[in-house]
Design an enzyme around this catalytic site. Structure first.
Site, short mmCIF file in Angstrom:
data_model
loop_
_atom_site.label_atom_id
_atom_site.label_comp_id
_atom_site.label_asym_id
_atom_site.label_seq_id
_atom_site.Cartn_x
_atom_site.Cartn_y
_atom_site.Cartn_z
N ARG A 95 -1.22 5.87 -6.30
CA ARG A 95 0.19 6.29 -6.20
C ARG A 95 1.01 6.00 -7.44
O ARG A 95 1.88 6.78 -7.82
CB ARG A 95 0.86 5.60 -5.01
N CYS A 121 4.23 5.05 4.11
CA CYS A 121 5.05 5.56 5.23
C CYS A 121 6.50 5.10 5.16
O CYS A 121 7.43 5.89 5.37
CB CYS A 121 4.42 5.14 6.56
N HIS A 163 8.30 3.90 12.74
CA HIS A 163 8.95 2.87 11.89
C HIS A 163 10.46 3.09 11.86
O HIS A 163 10.93 4.23 11.73
CB HIS A 163 8.46 2.99 10.45
#
Ligand SMILES: NC(=O)c1ccc[n+]([C@@H]2O[C@H](COP(=O)([O-])OP(=O)(O)OC[C@H]3O[C@@H](n4cnc5c(N)ncnc54)[C@H](OP(=O)(O)O)[C@@H]3O)[C@@H](O)[C@H]2O)c1
Length: 341
Positions: free
Chosen positions: A97, A126, A244
């Protein structure tokens, strides 16, 4: 399109298979790949039984697109193999990433960074995905100086073993104590029960006393938004199965208009505003569960400072936080014919 999924038996991989049932991508082959433990297992896709293959170099032959929905270690070992055999890879792990030439993409925010020369696209963490969707909209109306975020993260974010551990604790809550072995981090020496608890540790601690998860949110948000704004994060695991939540405080350079903020939030179709305090309407993990959008509410200005905004943002970590965002990237690449599929 010939598509492969590495980690097809995991919770994110399973969600992706379900989403692929409804995609407009013209799938001619779906190849399911996992560890040796799942080799030969059968999974239903479009009313047909597909066999799961054990990962190997050969399994990546003749694929156009491979979703990596497994650990960073698996990605580090096999992403290059898949690319060398001609596939484009969308990787859900954290392995690549932060690599300079790897686009890190949330389509509502920065899909334009993908070019036909990119054979690898990274899917963000996420907690980062649901945070940058509103931050991007806010950054267009006022310069952001600083972001402070506290997360309330579901157990599913830690994978299927963590879910099993939580469910065991629920089932045995009144009868016997089940020794925790997975949360907060499987490889750590000390484990804590998640039932009836809130654990302020997600992933391992770094030398600065922030966890790896917290530093991912900071670095990934800066990369996606292409801004070096100050960000701080406290990531907490709570006993929710899926979805979340995040409490976010944004400090702007200048005074912020609540009307402009609400207008900006209302314009993004993948951001659903649920914000009617008098009627107790606000985002909940139970509302976001099973949905592909991000939900936002409790939007209000600070009591003391005109340049500070607070809000609460919720998303399904397995969908928008993982599988749905990855598929959205693939669908954008397809509809814009970036790779000639
Ligand atoms: N859960 C979330 O909310 C979430 C959100 C964003 C990103 N992510 C990331 O997504 C990835 C998958 O997460 P998850 O929650 O779905 O994990 P999970 O439920 O534990 O599933 C892991 C998957 O990886 C496979 N696997 C394990 N070892 C392998 C190997 N050596 N070779 C090939 N496949 C192997 C497993 O196959 P077997 O069944 O055969 O063991 C399984 O399919 C991770 O990188 C995670 O950090 C997760």
């Amino acid at each position: 399109m010939r598509i492969g999924i590495v980690g097809a038996t995991g919770i994110v991989g399973t969600k992706l298979i379900q989403l692929l049932e409804k995609t407009h991508l013209p799938i001619t082959e779906l190849r399911l790949i996992a560890s040796v433990h799942s080799s030969g297992k059968l999974i239903i896709f479009k009313e047909k039984l597909l066999e799961v293959y054990k990962i190997s170099a050969e399994v990546f032959d003749n694929l156009d697109l491979v979703f990596f929905m497994a650990s960073s270690d698996v990605a580090k070992e096999y992403v290059d193999v898949a690319i060398s055999k001609g596939a484009v890879v969308i990787d859900n792990s954290s392995a690549f990433r932060m690599k300079e030439n790897v686009p890190l993409v949330v389509p509502e925010v920065n899909q334009e960074v993908i070019t036909k020369n990119d054979r690898l696209i990274a899917n963000p963490n996420c907690s980062t995905i649901q945070l940058v969707v509103p931050l991007y909209l806010l950054s267009k109306i006022n310069q952001i100086k600083r972001v402070d975020v506290s997360t309330y993260q579901a157990v599913s974010g830690a994978g299927k073993e963590a879910i099993d551990e939580f469910i065991e604790q629920i089932k045995n809550y009144e009868t016997k104590k089940v020794k925790p072995q997975i949360l907060p981090v499987k490889d750590e020496l000390v484990h804590y029960e998640i039932i009836n608890n809130a654990i302020p540790q997600i992933d391992v601690f770094e030398n600065n006393n922030y966890t790896k998860e917290e530093m991912k949110v900071i670095h990934e948000s800066q990369k996606i938004l292409n801004k070096k704004m100050q960000i701080s994060c406290t990531a907490v695991r709570i006993p929710v199965l899926n979805g979340h939540s995040e409490s976010v405080t944004v400090t702007f350079e200048n005074e912020v208009s609540l009307n402009l903020v609400k207008e900006a939030f209302n314009e993004e179709k993948n951001l659903i505003v649920l914000d009617d305090p008098k009627n107790q309407v606000y985002p909940l993990a139970k509302i976001a569960n099973g949905k592909n959008e991000v939900f936002i509410g409790r939007v209000r200005k600070d009591i003391y400072a005109n340049n500070i905004l607070h809000f609460f943002v919720v998303a399904d970590n397995l969908l928008k936080g993982a599988a749905a965002n990855a598929l959205q990237i693939a669908e954008k690449c397809y509809s814009e014919k970036i790779y000639g599929w």
